[in-house]
Design a protein around this motif. Structure first.
Motif, short mmCIF file in Angstrom:
data_model
loop_
_atom_site.label_atom_id
_atom_site.label_comp_id
_atom_site.label_asym_id
_atom_site.label_seq_id
_atom_site.Cartn_x
_atom_site.Cartn_y
_atom_site.Cartn_z
N ASP A 1 3.96 -4.63 -14.26
CA ASP A 1 4.85 -3.49 -14.51
C ASP A 1 4.57 -2.30 -13.60
OD1 ASP A 1 6.20 -4.89 -16.55
OD2 ASP A 1 4.71 -4.25 -18.03
N ASP A 2 3.90 -2.53 -12.47
CA ASP A 2 3.72 -1.48 -11.48
C ASP A 2 4.96 -1.40 -10.61
OD1 ASP A 2 1.12 -0.82 -12.27
OD2 ASP A 2 0.24 -2.32 -10.94
N VAL A 3 5.34 -0.19 -10.24
CA VAL A 3 6.41 0.03 -9.27
C VAL A 3 5.75 0.81 -8.14
CG1 VAL A 3 8.65 1.11 -8.86
CG2 VAL A 3 8.17 0.06 -11.08
N ILE A 4 5.68 0.18 -6.97
CA ILE A 4 4.96 0.75 -5.83
C ILE A 4 5.94 1.05 -4.71
CG2 ILE A 4 3.12 0.36 -4.14
CD1 ILE A 4 1.98 -1.65 -6.28
N LEU B 1 0.05 8.16 -8.20
CA LEU B 1 -1.10 7.34 -7.89
C LEU B 1 -0.85 6.51 -6.64
CD1 LEU B 1 -1.88 6.13 -11.50
CD2 LEU B 1 -2.92 8.02 -10.27
N GLU B 2 -1.85 6.38 -5.78
CA GLU B 2 -1.74 5.57 -4.59
C GLU B 2 -2.28 4.18 -4.87
OE1 GLU B 2 -3.76 7.37 -1.32
OE2 GLU B 2 -2.38 9.06 -1.24
N ASN B 3 -1.66 3.18 -4.24
CA ASN B 3 -2.13 1.81 -4.34
C ASN B 3 -2.56 1.39 -2.94
OD1 ASN B 3 -2.64 -0.82 -4.96
ND2 ASN B 3 -0.49 -1.43 -5.03
N ASP B 4 -3.84 1.12 -2.77
CA ASP B 4 -4.33 0.70 -1.46
C ASP B 4 -4.37 -0.82 -1.36
OD1 ASP B 4 -6.52 -0.07 -2.94
OD2 ASP B 4 -7.94 1.27 -1.95
N LYS C 1 0.88 -1.17 0.00
CA LYS C 1 0.00 0.00 0.00
C LYS C 1 0.92 1.21 0.00
CE LYS C 1 -3.61 -2.49 2.34
NZ LYS C 1 -4.47 -2.62 3.48
N GLY C 2 1.02 1.84 -1.15
CA GLY C 2 1.93 2.96 -1.28
C GLY C 2 1.64 3.77 -2.52
N ILE C 3 2.66 4.38 -3.05
CA ILE C 3 2.57 5.27 -4.20
C ILE C 3 3.10 4.55 -5.43
CG2 ILE C 3 3.38 7.47 -5.16
CD1 ILE C 3 1.55 7.79 -2.74
N LYS C 4 2.33 4.58 -6.50
CA LYS C 4 2.76 3.97 -7.77
C LYS C 4 3.63 4.97 -8.50
CE LYS C 4 0.87 2.03 -11.99
NZ LYS C 4 -0.33 1.82 -12.78
N ASP C 5 4.92 4.63 -8.67
CA ASP C 5 5.84 5.57 -9.34
C ASP C 5 7.07 4.85 -9.87
OD1 ASP C 5 7.32 7.67 -10.27
OD2 ASP C 5 7.56 8.65 -8.36
N ILE C 6 7.11 4.68 -11.17
CA ILE C 6 8.25 4.03 -11.81
C ILE C 6 9.52 4.88 -11.71
CG2 ILE C 6 7.82 4.96 -14.12
CD1 ILE C 6 8.56 2.18 -15.19
N ASP C 7 9.37 6.19 -11.58
CA ASP C 7 10.52 7.09 -11.57
C ASP C 7 11.41 6.94 -10.35
OD1 ASP C 7 8.57 9.73 -13.09
OD2 ASP C 7 9.76 8.15 -14.02
N VAL C 8 10.91 6.33 -9.28
CA VAL C 8 11.73 6.18 -8.08
C VAL C 8 12.98 5.37 -8.38
CG1 VAL C 8 10.56 4.13 -7.15
CG2 VAL C 8 11.69 5.73 -5.60
N LEU C 9 12.90 4.41 -9.30
CA LEU C 9 14.07 3.59 -9.64
C LEU C 9 15.17 4.39 -10.35
CD1 LEU C 9 12.32 0.33 -10.89
CD2 LEU C 9 13.34 0.77 -8.65
N ARG C 10 14.80 5.54 -10.90
CA ARG C 10 15.77 6.38 -11.60
C ARG C 10 16.16 7.63 -10.79
NH1 ARG C 10 15.52 3.72 -16.17
NH2 ARG C 10 13.55 2.93 -16.91
#
Length: 148
Positions: A117-120, A136-139, A48-57
């Protein structure tokens, strides 16, 4: 690539004896205890968090030292560097449906990468300096815009 054509996991696999207490602590902290969630659902899909692929970069992530990543399906724990995780993620082939979690030794944050392919990102102390506006938040059930 591994002999079977899959992308080679980066870093060093930690022995099962050494990994056991780390994995147990990780799962106790991040795996859902909701009885309505199937127990075989990978931890990365339960976050349960924030969906964000950019965190890996992000520089905050890439400048970290040692990190762990964990595969539920094979119960394997690896130690590696963030840039190696990014290279692994970028090298995954479309048919490689991995679910894995990336976390620090203090277990202050966790990044789940799912077969969809979600990064949470779960980062309550904002160590990685996220969330960014408009993410986007993932609950654990639905992806939605965070409340303002």
């Amino acid at each position: 690539m591994n002999d079977n054509g899959s992308t080679k996991e980066p870093g060093i696999e930690i022995s099962s004896q050494e990994a056991k207490p780390i994995v147990e602590a990780f799962l106790a902290k991040f795996k859902s205890k909701d009885v309505n969630i199937p127990s075989n659902l990978p931890t990365a899909c339960q976050l349960k968090g924030i969906k964000d692929i950019d965190v890996l970069r992000s520089s905050k992530f890439l400048n970290l030292n040692k990190i762990y990543y964990y595969f539920d399906f094979s119960n394997q724990l690896f130690e590696t560097l963030p840039k190696e995780i990014l290279e692994f993620y970028d090298s995954l082939q479309p048919w490689e449906d991995y679910d894995f979690c990336i976390f620090d030794s203090g277990m202050k944050w966790c990044i789940g990468v799912t077969h969809n392919d979600d990064v949470i990102l779960v980062d309550p102390e904002r160590i990685l300096n996220f969330p960014s506006p408009g993410l986007l938040e993932n609950d654990g059930k639905n992806i939605k815009k965070p409340a303002d």
